[in-house]
Design an enzyme around this catalytic site. Sequence first.
Site, short mmCIF file in Angstrom:
data_model
loop_
_atom_site.label_atom_id
_atom_site.label_comp_id
_atom_site.label_asym_id
_atom_site.label_seq_id
_atom_site.Cartn_x
_atom_site.Cartn_y
_atom_site.Cartn_z
N GLU A 194 39.20 19.63 -6.65
CA GLU A 194 39.99 20.74 -6.12
C GLU A 194 40.98 21.22 -7.18
O GLU A 194 41.87 20.48 -7.59
CB GLU A 194 40.76 20.31 -4.87
CG GLU A 194 41.66 21.40 -4.31
CD GLU A 194 43.05 20.91 -3.91
OE1 GLU A 194 43.79 21.71 -3.31
OE2 GLU A 194 43.40 19.76 -4.23
N ASP A 245 40.65 15.21 -4.90
CA ASP A 245 41.81 16.03 -4.57
C ASP A 245 42.68 16.26 -5.80
O ASP A 245 42.82 15.39 -6.66
CB ASP A 245 42.62 15.33 -3.48
CG ASP A 245 43.77 16.15 -2.97
OD1 ASP A 245 43.52 17.26 -2.47
OD2 ASP A 245 44.92 15.70 -3.06
N HIS A 304 40.99 23.74 4.45
CA HIS A 304 42.22 23.25 5.08
C HIS A 304 43.48 23.66 4.34
O HIS A 304 44.59 23.44 4.84
CB HIS A 304 42.17 21.72 5.19
CG HIS A 304 42.03 21.04 3.87
ND1 HIS A 304 40.84 21.05 3.16
CD2 HIS A 304 42.91 20.32 3.13
CE1 HIS A 304 41.01 20.37 2.03
NE2 HIS A 304 42.25 19.93 1.98
N ASP A 305 43.34 24.24 3.15
CA ASP A 305 44.51 24.69 2.37
C ASP A 305 44.65 26.20 2.35
O ASP A 305 45.48 26.74 1.61
CB ASP A 305 44.41 24.17 0.94
CG ASP A 305 44.64 22.67 0.85
OD1 ASP A 305 45.45 22.14 1.63
OD2 ASP A 305 43.99 22.01 0.01
N ARG A 336 34.69 14.19 -3.26
CA ARG A 336 35.54 15.36 -3.47
C ARG A 336 36.88 14.85 -3.97
O ARG A 336 37.57 14.12 -3.26
CB ARG A 336 35.68 16.16 -2.18
CG ARG A 336 36.51 17.45 -2.33
CD ARG A 336 37.96 17.22 -2.00
NE ARG A 336 38.75 18.45 -1.91
CZ ARG A 336 40.05 18.49 -1.71
NH1 ARG A 336 40.75 17.37 -1.55
NH2 ARG A 336 40.69 19.64 -1.65
#
EC number: 2.4.1.19
Length: 713
Positions: free
Chosen positions: A284, A256, A354-355, A254
């Site tokens: 992301e 970022d 988490h964001d 993943r």
Amino acid sequence: MKKFLKSTAALALGLSLTFGLFSPAQAAPDTSVSNKQNFSTDVIYQIFTDRFSDGNPANNPTGAAFDGTCTNLRLYCGGDWQGIINKINDGYLTGMGVTAIWISQPVENIYSIINYSGVNNTAYHGYWARDFKKTNPAYGTIADFQNLIAAAHAKNIKVIIDFAPNHTSPASSDQPSFAENGRLYDNGTLLGGYTNDTQNLFHHNGGTDFSTTENGIYKNLYDLADLNHNNSTVDVYLKDAIKMWLDLGIDGIRMDAVKHMPFGWQKSFMAAVNNYKPVFTFGEWFLGVNEVSPENHKFANESGMSLLDFRFAQKVRQVFRDNTDNMYGLKAMLEGSAADYAQVDDQVTFIDNHDMERFHASNANRRKLEQALAFTLTSRGVPAIYYGTEQYMSGGTDPDNRARIPSFSTSTTAYQVIQKLAPLRKCNPAIAYGSTQERWINNDVLIYERKFGSNVAVVAVNRNLNAPASISGLVTSLPQGSYNDVLGGLLNGNTLSVGSGGAASNFTLAAGGTAVWQYTAATATPTIGHVGPMMAKPGVTITIDGRGFGSSKGTVYFGTTAVSGADITSWEDTQIKVKIPAVAGGNYNIKVANAAGTASNVYDNFEVLSGDQVSVRFVVNNATTALGQNVYLTGSVSELGNWDPAKAIGPMYNQVVYQYPNWYYDVSVPAGKTIEFKFLKKQGSTVTWEGGSNHTFTAPSSGTATINVNWQP
């Protein structure tokens, strides 16, 4: 592939029935834990490592960095890899149906405690890296990480790591003593820090205001030391680092903050991964409510990685959580995203992370969350569930959405929804690979069908928690018969009776009701469901998954180029492994013909690279433009569009690293190759070519380069 179908009359299927209750089939190659290229048959569980389970208190940080009560959510709370291993081995994750875990970035982070506005902060989250080639000791050692990989694989669980190559850690341009000055280490050897950056490892352009894409790429995110990906030391280091983690056995990445790194560099990064040990990779790129971004789609379609599907998440939250849109909006999102993403099935769907604020609010009706989970688990894409969602965790913005998981109960309704629906991805390819078709809709009710070959799943959701819905006129692709709800009535679903032609008997869908009905059948003709990776150079082995390929080798086509014999390294009914042939760089349609010559569907947009890739910054000086005009780049290789203005790279940038009338762009090009190129100006359909002879340069064999030329009138 475009996989949203408009409603049409169903075709009757004269095939034997598989009713709603089922047991998992024996794992086929496409569903195997060893299939690192395809996650369409998986359910991902996102774990914030520090907040999950403390399996080894001996590795907890000491002193002010640690809060064992987890009261200060900006300090370490003790979760580690051994804790995850314990929850794998005790059956909590496997019992839920989880087949992949996404863990916090595992690399060594800074040890400093940073005080912001009177509150101490640590790197518990894993996003303040100092050494991408060492582990975070609060999570565990390299041996612990290897044990985690082994434990997960033994239970048929894949492991995805978070990876954040955009930056190191917080730094101050005028205070070298602040925190750890963003220092970057290479397996313990200092490469440099943010101040006195004589090697130009970092950007020094100030902080981004998020006003433009360029501004977000070449300026710092908040106070994080922004890595300069056009620096050869940084480029080689990051690519070597990810290869180290690939060698340790990870199954996915993943990435970022992909919106905040040069797109050309990221394509070269993905080429390095795919040409080495390809694994499923998703990035992301945050999108707000109702935000639709063509740049986002272009990145997903051309970078070699897919994305977290924020468009999906935001709409699901509007419809099921906030009641600010209805089922027609949900349908429009499914249709629009299927048209905009070339491989919509590879986008990673979710309802919170988490964001974002957690989906569940402490005083909300739990059925909202349960319906959102059911929708996500049965929709196109790869579903990711944020840790604790199954325990109805609530919490606002960071850090309240990152609390310690309160319990590991297996009796919650949310846990059981996941438990019942997750296995469908392995058992019914309609859920993993199928098209999506709306079958019945009003403001509160959506009934949709997933279909792949003769495999069918029909899902009905009534988001109105107070009023049942009378359903009449429903037509599906289900064969005649009676179908039990896969959820077993857990969300007040019902049995479905289907007559000839797929016509369902009238029924009442309960208030807040959700039901899933499914049917499986052997696929007689070859049907491709997934190809991965979707970008690599000739000679790399790619994986084609689907159904009905047969047991004997046939032929794989890249455009009109046929591949057979020894270049097909594996051929089974649900999976083919084939080497990319020595064709010119560019995009190709892939199809399969079985041993009898029967052809499959076409899987489009596969990119064959011209070779290994490096990131090169192209700069053109004194290119003045009229209002509305932009500068683009094209050239003699497919990575530059092969002289086609419609495929030219750009629009180029002219504000941060270089300023107008000078333009620049970082581009992935074939390593070691001599390339001819030119710049052009575009405004709508009007194209103005640069004059003079073609520019020529030879790309480096590794690292990065900058080519700087003047516009030729």
